[in-house]
Scaffold this motif. Structure first.
Motif, short mmCIF file in Angstrom:
data_model
loop_
_atom_site.label_atom_id
_atom_site.label_comp_id
_atom_site.label_asym_id
_atom_site.label_seq_id
_atom_site.Cartn_x
_atom_site.Cartn_y
_atom_site.Cartn_z
N ILE A 233 0.85 -1.18 0.00
CA ILE A 233 0.00 0.00 0.00
C ILE A 233 0.89 1.23 0.00
N GLN A 234 0.61 2.14 -0.92
CA GLN A 234 1.36 3.39 -1.00
C GLN A 234 0.46 4.53 -0.59
N ALA A 235 1.03 5.50 0.07
CA ALA A 235 0.26 6.67 0.50
C ALA A 235 1.04 7.93 0.17
N VAL A 236 0.30 8.97 -0.15
CA VAL A 236 0.89 10.29 -0.37
C VAL A 236 0.68 11.08 0.92
N VAL A 237 1.77 11.54 1.51
CA VAL A 237 1.70 12.24 2.78
C VAL A 237 2.48 13.55 2.66
N PRO A 238 1.79 14.68 2.69
CA PRO A 238 2.51 15.95 2.64
C PRO A 238 3.23 16.22 3.95
N VAL A 239 4.46 16.73 3.85
CA VAL A 239 5.26 17.09 5.01
C VAL A 239 5.71 18.53 4.84
N MET A 240 5.43 19.36 5.85
CA MET A 240 5.85 20.75 5.81
C MET A 240 7.37 20.81 5.93
N ASN A 241 8.01 21.58 5.10
CA ASN A 241 9.46 21.67 5.07
C ASN A 241 9.98 22.67 6.12
N VAL B 24 -9.27 28.16 8.05
CA VAL B 24 -9.98 27.23 7.16
C VAL B 24 -10.31 25.91 7.84
N GLY B 25 -9.84 25.74 9.09
CA GLY B 25 -10.19 24.54 9.83
C GLY B 25 -9.23 23.38 9.63
N LEU B 26 -8.02 23.66 9.18
CA LEU B 26 -7.02 22.62 9.02
C LEU B 26 -6.46 22.26 10.39
N ASP B 27 -6.63 21.04 10.80
CA ASP B 27 -6.20 20.59 12.12
C ASP B 27 -4.68 20.48 12.14
N ALA B 28 -4.05 21.35 12.89
CA ALA B 28 -2.58 21.38 12.95
C ALA B 28 -2.02 20.08 13.50
N GLU B 29 -2.79 19.39 14.33
CA GLU B 29 -2.33 18.11 14.88
C GLU B 29 -2.19 17.06 13.79
N SER B 30 -2.93 17.20 12.70
CA SER B 30 -2.87 16.22 11.63
C SER B 30 -1.76 16.50 10.62
N MET B 31 -1.10 17.64 10.75
CA MET B 31 -0.03 18.01 9.83
C MET B 31 1.29 17.40 10.29
N LEU B 32 2.12 17.02 9.33
CA LEU B 32 3.45 16.51 9.64
C LEU B 32 4.49 17.56 9.27
N PHE B 33 5.50 17.71 10.11
CA PHE B 33 6.57 18.66 9.89
C PHE B 33 7.88 17.90 9.77
N SER B 34 8.88 18.55 9.20
CA SER B 34 10.15 17.87 8.91
C SER B 34 10.82 17.28 10.14
N ASP B 35 10.61 17.86 11.30
CA ASP B 35 11.24 17.33 12.51
C ASP B 35 10.48 16.14 13.10
N GLU B 36 9.36 15.79 12.52
CA GLU B 36 8.53 14.70 13.05
C GLU B 36 8.62 13.42 12.21
N VAL B 37 9.36 13.49 11.10
CA VAL B 37 9.49 12.34 10.21
C VAL B 37 10.98 12.10 9.97
N ASP B 38 11.41 10.88 10.15
CA ASP B 38 12.82 10.53 9.92
C ASP B 38 12.98 10.21 8.44
N LEU B 39 13.09 11.24 7.63
CA LEU B 39 13.17 11.07 6.18
C LEU B 39 14.41 10.30 5.75
N GLU B 40 15.54 10.55 6.42
CA GLU B 40 16.78 9.89 6.04
C GLU B 40 16.68 8.38 6.19
N LYS C 103 14.57 2.63 1.47
CA LYS C 103 13.83 2.63 0.20
C LYS C 103 12.33 2.50 0.43
N GLN C 104 11.85 3.14 1.50
CA GLN C 104 10.43 3.15 1.81
C GLN C 104 9.82 4.51 1.52
N LEU C 105 10.55 5.33 0.79
CA LEU C 105 10.11 6.70 0.59
C LEU C 105 10.60 7.22 -0.75
#
Length: 177
Positions: free
Chosen positions: A14-22, A41-57, A63-65
């Motif tokens: 299963i693949q998912a598209v997940v936006p991450v704030m830079n 606009v009612g965007l729940d900040a708790e549902s947003m992902l930021f660069s410090d919350e995802v181990d991109l490296e 190879k999962q990303l």
């Protein structure tokens, strides 16, 4: 979305598209206008992902990303002086109309067009006017003006600052005290 076996993918993957704030969540406080817009606009900040919350490296090394950085190359205007959000609206109309049915996305795009064109009072192209009409479908007749007034109100009042602190933490200056 399930990976397509014809493209060499495993049918059970299963693949998912997940936006991450830079940026880090804490730095969002410095972007008060964007934070205010998300709140408005009612965007729940708790549902947003930021660069410090995802181990991109780690995800990249495993190879999962795969990363797609969206920038100006996605906003080709053919030399017209239109809002970038108008271009995105046009692209969604052509390629992903269902996304325009998402109320938060519609509001974000509408906000962009209204702010870029100063509520269509600045030089705005027919495409901007059409985008505003499309994004306002189902709204009250004066919604555009009311929404623009909300967008341009000062985001420094007590209620908005409280909401921003709750969503993104205290500012670095306040944390030192």
């Amino acid at each position: 979305m399930r990976a397509n076996e014809q493209e060499g993918g495993d049918a059970n993957t299963i693949q998912a598209v997940v936006p991450v704030m830079n940026m880090t969540r804490q730095k969002m406080l410095k972007q008060r206008q964007a934070a205010w817009l998300f709140h408005l606009v009612g965007l729940d900040a708790e549902s947003m992902l930021f660069s410090d919350e995802v181990d991109l490296e780690t995800l990249l090394l495993a190879k999962q990303l795969s990363i797609l950085i969206v920038g100006e190359d996605m906003l080709k205007t053919n030399g017209e002086a239109v809002s970038g959000c108008t271009v995105l609206t046009d692209n969604y109309c052509e390629d992903a109309y269902d996304l325009l049915q998402t109320p938060i996305l519609k509001k974000l795009l509408l906000a962009g067009v209204l702010l870029d064109t100063q509520n269509l009072s600045k030089v705005s192209m027919t495409r901007d006017v059409e985008a505003v009409q499309l994004l306002s479908v189902g709204s009250t007749p004066n919604y555009r003006n009311t929404f623009f007034d909300q967008l341009t109100q000062d985001a420094k009042d007590d209620s908005s600052l409280k909401a921003l602190r709750q969503s993104y933490g205290n500012s670095p200056i306040e944390s030192k005290w």
